[in-house]
Design a protein around this motif. Structure first.
Motif, short mmCIF file in Angstrom:
data_model
loop_
_atom_site.label_atom_id
_atom_site.label_comp_id
_atom_site.label_asym_id
_atom_site.label_seq_id
_atom_site.Cartn_x
_atom_site.Cartn_y
_atom_site.Cartn_z
N LEU A 51 0.83 -1.20 0.00
CA LEU A 51 0.00 0.00 0.00
C LEU A 51 0.87 1.26 0.00
N THR A 67 -5.85 -1.81 -0.35
CA THR A 67 -6.71 -1.37 0.74
C THR A 67 -7.80 -2.40 0.99
N ILE A 80 -3.53 2.03 9.07
CA ILE A 80 -3.49 2.58 7.71
C ILE A 80 -2.84 3.96 7.74
N VAL A 102 -6.51 6.70 -0.21
CA VAL A 102 -6.55 5.49 0.62
C VAL A 102 -7.63 5.62 1.69
N PHE A 106 -10.48 3.01 2.14
CA PHE A 106 -10.63 2.30 3.41
C PHE A 106 -12.06 2.40 3.94
#
Length: 115
Positions: A51, A67, A80, A102, A106
């Motif tokens: 990631l 993700t 994260i 992201v 997420f």
């Protein structure tokens, strides 16, 4: 932009490539499995690394898939965010912009998983 739609569309196109170029796709699949298998580092840690690289490389498609995998592996928002901090440290301002992608992915995949 829906990250769920992104992963579904890419998966559909990857299926076509698998039919048209089976050796290439099998080879890439084996590479991915070998790279991500639990070993000294666990799969979740390896997905965090992937990631961070996806953010630094500015690859939205990669962000979507990694993700999604991390949500399935039980990653939480704080984990994260720490990974995103490292990605930004390595990639600067443009990585900061993609780090926000992201967060969207997420939340989308987390909401999908909760259903």
């Amino acid at each position: 932009m829906s990250y769920q739609d992104t992963t579904q569309n890419i998966a559909k196109n990857l299926k076509t490539l698998h039919q048209d170029m089976p050796k290439l796709m099998q080879g890439f699949g084996q590479l991915s499995q070998a790279a991500l298998e639990n070993s000294v580092l666990d799969t979740k840690t390896k997905e965090f690394i992937a990631l961070a690289i996806a953010v630094e490389k500015r690859c939205d498609d990669c962000i979507a898939f990694h993700t999604k995998a991390l949500v399935k592996l039980g990653a939480n928002l704080q984990e994260i965010e720490e990974v995103l901090g490292v990605a930004v440290m390595m990639g600067g301002g443009s990585s900061l912009m993609f780090a926000t992608h992201v967060l969207d992915a997420f939340h989308e995949f987390s909401n999908q998983a909760a259903k």
